[in-house]
Design an enzyme around this catalytic site. Structure first.
Site, PDB file in Angstrom:
ATOM      1  N   ASN A   9       0.832  -1.201   0.000  1.00 37.10           N
ATOM      2  CA  ASN A   9       0.000   0.000   0.000  1.00 37.10           C
ATOM      3  C   ASN A   9       0.864   1.247   0.000  1.00 37.10           C
ATOM      4  O   ASN A   9       1.979   1.256   0.519  1.00 37.10           O
ATOM      5  CB  ASN A   9      -0.955   0.000   1.201  1.00 37.10           C
ATOM      6  CG  ASN A   9      -0.349   0.669   2.418  1.00 37.10           C
ATOM      7  OD1 ASN A   9      -0.381   1.895   2.541  1.00 37.10           O
ATOM      8  ND2 ASN A   9       0.221  -0.131   3.316  1.00 37.10           N
ATOM      9  N   CYS A  12       8.116   7.864   9.638  1.00 38.86           N
ATOM     10  CA  CYS A  12       7.821   8.978   8.740  1.00 38.86           C
ATOM     11  C   CYS A  12       9.097   9.725   8.374  1.00 38.86           C
ATOM     12  O   CYS A  12      10.067   9.724   9.121  1.00 38.86           O
ATOM     13  CB  CYS A  12       6.843   9.941   9.415  1.00 38.86           C
ATOM     14  SG  CYS A  12       5.287   9.168   9.853  1.00 38.86           S
TER      15      CYS A  12
END
Length: 307
Positions: A70, A134
């Site tokens: 994804n 992140c």
């Protein structure tokens, strides 16, 4: 039936099965169409950032052998809308869900801001899960979660901003996950969770184009479970704080395997895409496993792998 009550540091959950962030949305559709989300140990919501995020262009999901890739792009409503829009936190509170808020940012100040806002309106929030996988835009896009000092800076900033219990979600893209588990513990995290997705890519050989518009994405599902089990085992050996295991859990037996490796709780993720009832089915199957083996309390299974 076995006692599924689960202690996670300062938290007490009715059972050890929660949802993995990004795979269950914010729980509304599942609560309305499939099962009461209050039955879960916890609902871990999709990542919350300071401002709304639209995510990546489509296609954003590609099926692969025993899993999926994804590249959603951390789409989300932003912290203010999450707290006040009736489809987000207000609905979760009304549904009596145990809520864990996954949070992320591109710089340390982002994490601190989200933590401060959630602290101000923390009623109904059981814990925060810090996504450190992140890109740190101040450090050239290197993930916070692949440098122990950067990760500790994020955790410390969040710890100063809130009294809510903290979970740090570790990246699998490191050489020694035990070092990162210990660093998270030292920085003030009450728990750790792992693993996050593994970088991956898929190509359509007919069109010769990547299957994802983003070209690369994160691999999850049964194919990553052996990697996740190893990392959970290594992390649990390195820390005294509770570990939440995830990565390819499809059945109650998968959940039992993570518990044996040292996890005190588990998160079901990719399985939900194939079976919306997967989290409650895993709870039932785990209970059946415990009954079959004469185990009275689920906590008695934690870390009991025989080496």
């Amino acid at each position: 039936m076995a006692d599924l009550t689960t202690k996670l540091g300062p938290l007490t959950l009715k059972n050890p099965v929660m949802t993995a962030s990004g795979t269950f949305g914010y729980g509304v559709e599942y609560d309305q169409e499939f099962f009461p989300i209050s039955e879960l140990g916890a609902v871990v919501v999709k990542g919350i950032a300071p401002l709304p995020v639209h995510g990546n262009p489509t296609p954003r999901i590609a099926e692969t052998v025993s899993g999926m890739i994804n590249a959603i792009g951390l789409q989300g409503p932003g912290v203010d809308k999450f707290l006040h829009d009736p489809h987000y936190m207000p609905y979760l509170k009304k549904a009596n869900a145990t809520v864990i808020v996954n949070m992320w940012g591109k710089k340390i100040e982002d994490y601190a801001y989200v933590a401060e806002r959630l602290e101000q309106e923390k009623d109904g929030i059981a814990a925060l899960e810090i996504n450190v996988s992140c890109p740190n835009i101040k450090e050239g896009g290197i993930s916070f979660g692949t440098n122990t000092e950067s990760m500790k800076s994020v955790i410390s900033a969040v710890r100063k901003a809130t009294t809510i219990p903290l979970i740090t979600k570790l990246s699998p893209n490191v050489t020694r996950v035990a070092d990162f588990a210990k660093a998270a513990e030292d920085a003030g995290s009450d728990m750790i969770s792992l693993i996050n997705t593994i970088p991956a890519m898929a190509i359509d050989v007919e069109t010769r184009r990547p299957k994802l518009a983003n070209v690369t994405g994160g691999l999850s599902g049964p194919c990553v479970k052996p990697v996740a089990i190893k990392m959970v085992y290594e992390a649990a050996q390195a820390v005294k704080i509770p570990v939440i295991g995830m990565g390819g859990i499809m059945t109650g037996l998968d959940a039992a395997e993570f518990l044996l490796a040292g996890a005190s709780a588990v998160a079901v993720g990719t399985a939900i895409f194939a079976d919306p009832y997967a989290p409650v089915r895993v709870i039932r199957e785990l209970n059946e496993y415990l009954d079959r083996h004469g185990i009275k309390q689920v906590s008695d299974l934690v870390g009991q792998v025989i080496i």
